[in-house]
Scaffold this motif. Structure first.
Motif, mmCIF file in Angstrom:
data_model
loop_
_atom_site.group_PDB
_atom_site.id
_atom_site.type_symbol
_atom_site.label_atom_id
_atom_site.label_comp_id
_atom_site.label_asym_id
_atom_site.label_seq_id
_atom_site.Cartn_x
_atom_site.Cartn_y
_atom_site.Cartn_z
ATOM 1 N N ARG A 288 -37.229 -26.193 24.016
ATOM 2 C CA ARG A 288 -37.500 -27.842 23.993
ATOM 3 C C ARG A 288 -38.568 -28.281 22.983
ATOM 4 O O ARG A 288 -38.188 -29.160 22.193
ATOM 5 C CB ARG A 288 -38.019 -28.163 25.371
ATOM 6 C CG ARG A 288 -37.658 -29.662 25.701
ATOM 7 C CD ARG A 288 -38.099 -30.106 26.923
ATOM 8 N NE ARG A 288 -37.962 -31.524 27.113
ATOM 9 C CZ ARG A 288 -38.847 -32.446 26.713
ATOM 10 N NH1 ARG A 288 -40.003 -32.048 26.110
ATOM 11 N NH2 ARG A 288 -38.298 -33.754 26.818
ATOM 12 N N PRO A 289 -39.716 -27.438 23.093
ATOM 13 C CA PRO A 289 -40.500 -28.269 22.151
ATOM 14 C C PRO A 289 -40.112 -28.132 20.554
ATOM 15 O O PRO A 289 -40.481 -29.008 19.638
ATOM 16 C CB PRO A 289 -41.824 -27.067 22.105
ATOM 17 C CG PRO A 289 -41.644 -26.642 23.395
ATOM 18 C CD PRO A 289 -40.270 -26.453 24.034
ATOM 19 N N ALA A 290 -39.395 -27.017 20.085
ATOM 20 C CA ALA A 290 -38.748 -26.869 18.928
ATOM 21 C C ALA A 290 -37.941 -27.816 18.599
ATOM 22 O O ALA A 290 -37.704 -28.710 17.415
ATOM 23 C CB ALA A 290 -38.061 -25.465 18.586
ATOM 24 N N VAL A 291 -36.795 -28.476 19.495
ATOM 25 C CA VAL A 291 -35.938 -29.402 19.721
ATOM 26 C C VAL A 291 -36.424 -30.673 19.256
ATOM 27 O O VAL A 291 -36.129 -31.458 18.483
ATOM 28 C CB VAL A 291 -34.815 -29.284 20.799
ATOM 29 C CG1 VAL A 291 -34.044 -30.483 20.713
ATOM 30 C CG2 VAL A 291 -34.128 -27.903 20.823
ATOM 31 N N VAL A 292 -37.608 -30.919 20.095
ATOM 32 C CA VAL A 292 -38.259 -32.236 19.936
ATOM 33 C C VAL A 292 -39.046 -32.216 18.593
ATOM 34 O O VAL A 292 -38.703 -33.357 17.987
ATOM 35 C CB VAL A 292 -39.631 -32.327 20.949
ATOM 36 C CG1 VAL A 292 -40.231 -33.403 20.767
ATOM 37 C CG2 VAL A 292 -38.719 -32.260 22.479
#
Length: 311
Positions: A288-292
């Motif tokens: 999730r953090p990388a996608v954000v």
């Protein structure tokens, strides 16, 4: 003719731990589906059909209709929506179902749920995958060019190296095709990642052996192009599947299986369309953090407006 986009959004994302199709990952809380809809509209799609579960249909439909109420297609008309549900008991009559079975019957079963609301060429995508602008334009062009054809389908193939997760091994179907880019096989490989020596390897699902895979090899990310005759062909194959598996607890009717049966029976052929786009998605919570960050980058370089939709 405007093609239709069929979004597979019935999965609850057990590995992720919630309804990830509704999770805001964009700078202004946009979901991954929001970006797919934006790209599809820009590419010329005119209708979106969602496959959901009855348990969250009302919430999902209300959210979607409010969010996209001002979205216009390329011809200025309002974007059309349909919502259909996938449930375990939505199968042809006469097939017994194991009373302990919980999950529905897989992605090809999900597609069948839309056969009464789609009468035009259509694309199929996952609700939790980002496919990129180029992919939608490539597929939309193909669908428009096949408005009056039957027995010819397509799959958008992504370079494997453009689909890896930074958080762990992934499963991918590696596409095999002939000299005319017609699909001959999709071989599932599990636990694919780039190892310490720089080589991408995965476990072949048929024999479990760990094998090297070229980064440029095209793989399926469940982005397909179909003409409406797909439904009738798939109905027949699904009934054969149920004759053998209706009492099973976990066997599922997947799109690659359905297409493979059609190819082997000489009932259809499937063209492989290559895209330069990079896939990304929330396969694991840790993604999730990388996608954000990636969606923030796409907003910062003006690939997408922010917010994505007017309120």
């Amino acid at each position: 003719m405007k093609p239709t986009l069929l979004v597979l959004a019935a999965g609850m994302g057990s590995r992720y731990g919630g309804l990830k199709q509704m999770d805001g990952v964009g700078p202004c809380g946009e979901t991954i589906i929001d970006y797919s809809i934006f790209d599809a509209v820009q590419a010329g799609f005119g209708k979106v059909v969602y496959i959901v579960r009855e348990s969250f249909r009302e919430q999902f439909e209300s959210t979607v209709r409010e969010k996209y109420r001002n979205v216009k297609c390329t011809d200025g008309k309002a974007l059309e929506f349909q919502f259909v549900t996938q449930e375990l008991d939505k199968i042809p009559q006469g097939f017994p179902v194991n009373p302990e079975r919980v999950k529905p019957w897989g992605t090809a079963h999900a597609v069948q749920m839309a056969k009464d609301v789609i009468k035009e060429p259509f694309a199929v995508i996952n609700g939790d995958d980002y496919y990129g602008k180029d992919s939608f334009h490539i597929l939309a062009d193909w669908l428009r060019s096949h408005e009056n054809t039957e027995g010819v389908f397509s799959i958008v193939g992504f370079a494997l190296e453009n689909t890896l997760s930074e958080s762990g091994g992934v499963s991918r179907g590696i596409c095999s095709y002939d000299s005319e880019m017609r699909l001959t096989d999709v071989v599932e490989h599990l636990n694919i990642f780039r190892e310490d020596d720089g080589v991408i390897r995965g476990d072949n699902s048929s024999d479990g052996k760990r094998v090297g895979i070229h980064g440029a090899d095209l793989c399926s990310m469940n982005m397909w192009g179909f003409t409406p005759d797909y439904f009738e062909k798939s109905d027949r194959i699904f009934e054969n599947f149920l004759r053998e598996n209706s009492n099973e607890l976990k066997k599922e009717y997947y799109i690659p299986f359905a297409v493979d049966c059609m190819i082997k029976e000489g009932d259809a052929e499937c063209e492989v369309l290559s895209t330069p786009s990079h896939w990304f998605g929330v396969t694991f919570k840790e993604d999730r953090p990388a996608v954000v960050a990636k969606f923030q980058e796409l907003a910062d370089n003006n690939t997408y407006p922010s917010p994505l939709y007017e309120k």
